[in-house]
Motif scaffolding. Sequence first.
Motif, PDB file in Angstrom:
ATOM      1  N   PHE A 197     -16.077   1.558   3.709  1.00 28.26           N
ATOM      2  CA  PHE A 197     -15.474   0.230   3.576  1.00 28.26           C
ATOM      3  C   PHE A 197     -14.347   0.394   2.574  1.00 28.26           C
ATOM      4  CE2 PHE A 197     -19.604  -2.373   4.481  1.00 28.26           C
ATOM      5  CZ  PHE A 197     -19.685  -1.774   5.737  1.00 28.26           C
ATOM      6  N   ARG A 198     -13.118   0.385   3.082  1.00 30.58           N
ATOM      7  CA  ARG A 198     -12.001   0.621   2.174  1.00 30.58           C
ATOM      8  C   ARG A 198     -11.449  -0.693   1.634  1.00 30.58           C
ATOM      9  NH1 ARG A 198      -6.539   2.686   4.231  1.00 30.58           N
ATOM     10  NH2 ARG A 198      -5.952   1.466   2.406  1.00 30.58           N
ATOM     11  N   GLY A 199     -10.548  -0.596   0.656  1.00 34.52           N
ATOM     12  CA  GLY A 199      -9.915  -1.786   0.096  1.00 34.52           C
ATOM     13  C   GLY A 199      -8.713  -2.186   0.925  1.00 34.52           C
ATOM     14  N   ALA A 200      -7.932  -3.074   0.404  1.00 31.13           N
ATOM     15  CA  ALA A 200      -6.752  -3.571   1.118  1.00 31.13           C
ATOM     16  C   ALA A 200      -5.793  -2.414   1.399  1.00 31.13           C
ATOM     17  CB  ALA A 200      -6.057  -4.648   0.283  1.00 31.13           C
ATOM     18  N   LEU A 201      -4.825  -2.637   2.255  1.00 26.95           N
ATOM     19  CA  LEU A 201      -3.978  -1.542   2.726  1.00 26.95           C
ATOM     20  C   LEU A 201      -2.970  -1.056   1.697  1.00 26.95           C
ATOM     21  CD1 LEU A 201      -3.397  -2.703   6.395  1.00 26.95           C
ATOM     22  CD2 LEU A 201      -4.768  -0.769   5.581  1.00 26.95           C
ATOM     23  N   LEU A 202      -2.472  -1.950   0.870  1.00 26.37           N
ATOM     24  CA  LEU A 202      -1.364  -1.573  -0.004  1.00 26.37           C
ATOM     25  C   LEU A 202      -1.733  -0.827  -1.288  1.00 26.37           C
ATOM     26  CD1 LEU A 202       0.855  -4.755   0.363  1.00 26.37           C
ATOM     27  CD2 LEU A 202       1.359  -2.453   1.193  1.00 26.37           C
ATOM     28  N   PRO A 203      -2.745  -1.270  -2.006  1.00 28.67           N
ATOM     29  CA  PRO A 203      -2.937  -0.674  -3.341  1.00 28.67           C
ATOM     30  C   PRO A 203      -3.136   0.835  -3.277  1.00 28.67           C
ATOM     31  CG  PRO A 203      -4.359  -2.585  -3.053  1.00 28.67           C
ATOM     32  CD  PRO A 203      -3.766  -2.275  -1.716  1.00 28.67           C
ATOM     33  N   GLN A 204      -2.500   1.500  -4.205  1.00 27.61           N
ATOM     34  CA  GLN A 204      -2.561   2.948  -4.246  1.00 27.61           C
ATOM     35  C   GLN A 204      -3.999   3.445  -4.344  1.00 27.61           C
ATOM     36  OE1 GLN A 204       0.268   4.856  -3.872  1.00 27.61           O
ATOM     37  NE2 GLN A 204      -1.274   6.420  -3.552  1.00 27.61           N
ATOM     38  N   ASN A 205      -4.807   2.773  -5.168  1.00 26.94           N
ATOM     39  CA  ASN A 205      -6.149   3.318  -5.373  1.00 26.94           C
ATOM     40  C   ASN A 205      -7.012   3.186  -4.125  1.00 26.94           C
ATOM     41  OD1 ASN A 205      -6.550   0.590  -5.607  1.00 26.94           O
ATOM     42  ND2 ASN A 205      -7.502   0.680  -7.643  1.00 26.94           N
TER      43      ASN A 205
END
Lengths: 344, 344
Positions: free
Chosen positions: A186-194
């Motif tokens: 489950f990944r985070g939003a598309l933009l943030p680098q982390n």
Amino acid sequence: MKPATLKEIAQKLNISVSTASKALKDYPDVSKKTKALVHELAKTLNYKPNSLAVNLRNKETKTIGLIVPEVVHHFFSSVIKGIISQAEKKGYLVIILQSNESYKLEKKQLNLLMQQRVDGILISLANGTADFMHLNEIVAQDKPLVMFDKIAKLVRCSKVIIDDRKAAYDATQHLIDIGCKKIAHFRGALLPQNSIDRFLGYKKALLDNQMDYDPSLVYICECGDKSFEEGKTNALQLLEDHTDVDGIFINTDLVAIGALTAFQEKGIQVPNDIAVVGFSNWFMSSVISPSLTTINQPGFLMGKTAFKQLYKEIKSKKKNKPIALKEIILQTDLIQRASTTLSS
Amino acid sequence: MKPATLKEIAQKLNISVSTASKALKDYPDVSKKTKALVHELAKTLNYKPNSLAVNLRNKETKTIGLIVPEVVHHFFSSVIKGIISQAEKKGYLVIILQSNESYKLEKKQLNLLMQQRVDGILISLANGTADFMHLNEIVAQDKPLVMFDKIAKLVRCSKVIIDDRKAAYDATQHLIDIGCKKIAHFRGALLPQNSIDRFLGYKKALLDNQMDYDPSLVYICECGDKSFEEGKTNALQLLEDHTDVDGIFINTDLVAIGALTAFQEKGIQVPNDIAVVGFSNWFMSSVISPSLTTINQPGFLMGKTAFKQLYKEIKSKKKNKPIALKEIILQTDLIQRASTTLSS
DNA sequence: TTAGCTTACGAAAATGATTTCGTAATTGAC
DNA sequence: GTCAATTACGAAATCATTTTCGTAAGCTAA
């Protein structure tokens, strides 16, 4: 009961403002007698130098600005604590703003801080931030700027981060080590680098272990203030899409806890049916049941470190020295708990 | 790339500083042509009025100070969020300080804020605060001050609180209603008003229901950053001291969660052996197992309300109007969850 | 022509503290 | 008694802005 000024002190003692000022600052060219009188009167009048006037003259505010995406958040509040505790030691005050993960608000708030003439700025970017003009402007105006956690690689300023890719790799490797064969993310939003880096760490661990990378096993969470719910719905969706998943690496603890709750409701056994690893080590994760294996992300230390770097840059600037930009990477470690400890 | 000043604009256009200032503020006594020129140059130079100078002249900083005992804390971070979101709407910035529950630090920080000439102060007291001289000084200097949550009744200023006594009464009554016969209480530190009130509410509920009040059933937690551990140790102590306790009302959710953990380790069934009610409705409480019955304490609303009151007082003061002090009491409610829901 | 008015600008004071520079008075040395 | 040094203080500039109060110039009406 208006606060006393130097002028008033001077008038009452029949001396000039400059003498009063010098007396308080212990200049050598004021007689001991005068000094004593001034100090005494200052005390009885409860005189405190008007910092506005002082700042105007010295061109510094002894204040820094801090922008975080969200205040009610275990990790960020730890960072905040680290920052303000360190700032206080150096005599700095901290103005805190919350971007609510909004690019527009972030931009507006940066402007506010510049107008306020803060001596430096600490920022962790909003998820919505895609272009960096507003940040480059800060840099162009030569205002010390340090980014932490959610950074933009392309902005020329110091950064304090963790090695998200490595941490995610470790988390995924751990799932592989305990025998997981099909691992979702489950990944985070598309933009943030982390969130990008964590995804890449997950992928690399799979490939390094000769496992297939299957894009359909990757689910997205915005990780805003609905993280818990996102975790639940994603988990339910996952159960529908793939019956044979036996491990998940999840971008954030709160999302992971949402997932755990969904699994509990569906009667899925964690870790025996599905093992779960979170990210951040929220306090909560140690007390829920089953307790959550996660990556410890040192928030307090990150705040402290970020302020220290900013402080250095503020000092350098004052002395007209060149600023040495740094990228500081803090250590993370895997904390194994019940959610990946097989009972076998 | 130093920020532009009015002086520079004036020099480049061969006009006086006053004309430049008036042009930007759209005074009627500046020609349209001059206004246009000034506005244009201001834009190209990216002119922003130096807020230090503006503030010095206007004697206001558009900044307020906020002191909380602890930042990494679900309730307080909710309050902070409420405050800064509301403050932003009114064009105010917020300087946040953390007293670490220390009277000494609190005092020092109040001084810092006064020196910084903030327009008003919001504070929730440290547990260690026993005398109120430092607060009375603020009031005596006519600086708007609003206390919230942990207040001092004797200080003449506005307050935003909940009815702790009633909330605690409700919590205890709930335990009685589900059939508890011997109810313990983990109270907060001795000094804070709210921990006193919660204790009194607990006691009153017992007496109103013709139950004995037994002081040996009351345990103290400092509720600092070791709340969770305190909950555990208190719970273990309770099990040693009294074998027949069947309900506990606990001052804070985090302590309650510590107690739940201890019970789980000892094999005590919650709620069937012992029912537990917490206080504050931390997010965590809804996701642990068993989920925790608790009193919902509206942190965000409290922050918002406190700022609104402070804002009113700042406005009144500016107009030299008398300040109407208020004591605002926010609604709480009992949220029943698994920790008091008997399976019968 | 002049009193009265408008238009458009600038000088200056004010906010409060700091610091440079100048000066008067005192002391000491010779 | 004179020159130099020391002591102790004040005037004024500075920081950037705001606002009051003038004051010219140009115009109209009597």
